[in-house]
Scaffold this active site. Structure first.
Site, short mmCIF file in Angstrom:
data_model
loop_
_atom_site.label_atom_id
_atom_site.label_comp_id
_atom_site.label_asym_id
_atom_site.label_seq_id
_atom_site.Cartn_x
_atom_site.Cartn_y
_atom_site.Cartn_z
N CYS A 153 0.89 -1.27 0.02
CA CYS A 153 0.08 -0.02 0.09
C CYS A 153 0.88 1.41 -0.16
CB CYS A 153 -0.98 -0.09 1.23
SG CYS A 153 -2.48 0.92 0.89
N HIS B 67 -3.46 -5.72 2.69
CA HIS B 67 -3.11 -5.85 4.00
C HIS B 67 -3.95 -7.17 4.62
CE1 HIS B 67 -1.97 -1.34 4.35
NE2 HIS B 67 -3.16 -1.07 3.70
N1 GLN Z 1 -2.07 6.80 2.38
C1 GLN Z 1 -2.24 6.19 1.12
C2 GLN Z 1 -3.63 6.07 0.51
O1 GLN Z 1 -4.49 6.36 1.20
C3 GLN Z 1 -1.82 4.76 1.64
C4 GLN Z 1 -2.89 4.08 2.28
C5 GLN Z 1 -2.39 2.73 2.77
O2 GLN Z 1 -1.34 2.51 3.07
N2 GLN Z 1 -3.42 2.05 3.53
O3 GLN Z 1 -3.68 5.69 -0.51
#
Ligand code: GLN
Length: 240
Positions: A95, A192
């Site tokens: 992510c 995740h």
């Molecule tokens: N901040 C990034 C987004 O919102 C990554 C989010 C995350 O790592 N879950 O796309």
């Protein structure tokens, strides 16, 4: 006989580590031990000394603010990470770090967080967050199960291979069918959950790549994967 050692580098556990991403490190460590290795885990946070020896690199997700915090440091170690990738070192980035292994992430409020360009991909925050359980399909790992929560919509530029194609969920952007990206032995993904406890095939692939790089061979053990199988079956049945 002394055991062969593998060194896992965990990138930015302080700022980039959400929705269970730490579990990826735990699974990798335990499975590498089951496969007969002595495992050393090095946590790397901004300003730390980058270790000499690295066999596997792991990185997690984070808030936009976490990505801002680590950006400068990540850019400073970018050349080392790209060299490791060129040398075949396996990596898994989830992510927020997946986005910053690409060229840039433009956030909802319009500022651009530059990435290291290891993946030829770009990410722009969309109007809504893409949230929920997700299942994808990949040739190398079968069905991949996880959970996604991101505002960023990622687009693969020409020639970049995805990790999988979406069966259920949004994936990279909710528009094309792709999820994640691959380059050399580097995997980027939005999943995740943690990812590796439910997808041990990916964990074993990372370990195998690392072992072959350092020692030339890999002789797998046969871990008891009953719980991983149950977790997968359960997760696949969960509603979005
Ligand atoms: N901040 C990034 C987004 O919102 C990554 C989010 C995350 O790592 N879950 O796309």
């Amino acid at each position: 006989m002394t055991k062969k050692r593998l060194t896992i580098l965990q990138l930015y556990p302080r700022d980039m580590n959400i929705y269970g991403d730490h579990g990826n490190m735990l699974v990798l460590k335990r499975r590498a031990q089951w496969h007969g290795f002595d495992v050393r885990v090095v946590e790397y946070n901004p300003g730390d000394t980058f270790p000499e020896t690295v066999d596997i690199v792991l990185g997690g997700g984070g808030q936009d603010s976490g990505q801002d915090k680590i950006q400068q440091d990540l850019l400073s170690i970018g050349p080392r990470l790209r060299k490791l990738a060129d040398d075949g070192v396996p990596m898994l980035v989830i992510c927020g770090l997946y986005q910053l292994f690409g060229t840039f992430f433009k956030t909802q409020d319009g500022h651009v967080i530059k990435g290291i360009g290891l993946f030829d991909i770009e990410t722009v925050a969309g109007p809504e967050r893409l949230i929920g359980n997700i299942v994808t399909k990949s040739d190398d790992f079968g069905d991949i199960v996880g959970y996604e929560n991101h505002s960023g919509q990622t687009f693969l530029r020409a020639g970049v291979a995805p990790l999988g194609t979406v069966i259920r969920g949004a994936g990279n952007n909710g528009q094309d069918e792709f999820e994640g990206a691959r380059h050399a032995n580097v995997i980027g993904s939005y999943l995740h959950g943690s990812l590796l406890p439910k997808n041990p095939a990916i964990a074993d692939w990372l370990i195998e790549r690392a072992a072959v790089n350092r020692y030339g061979t890999f002789t797998p053990a046969t871990p008891d994967d009953r719980f991983a199988k149950l977790a997968r079956e359960h997760a696949i049945k969960r509603p979005r």
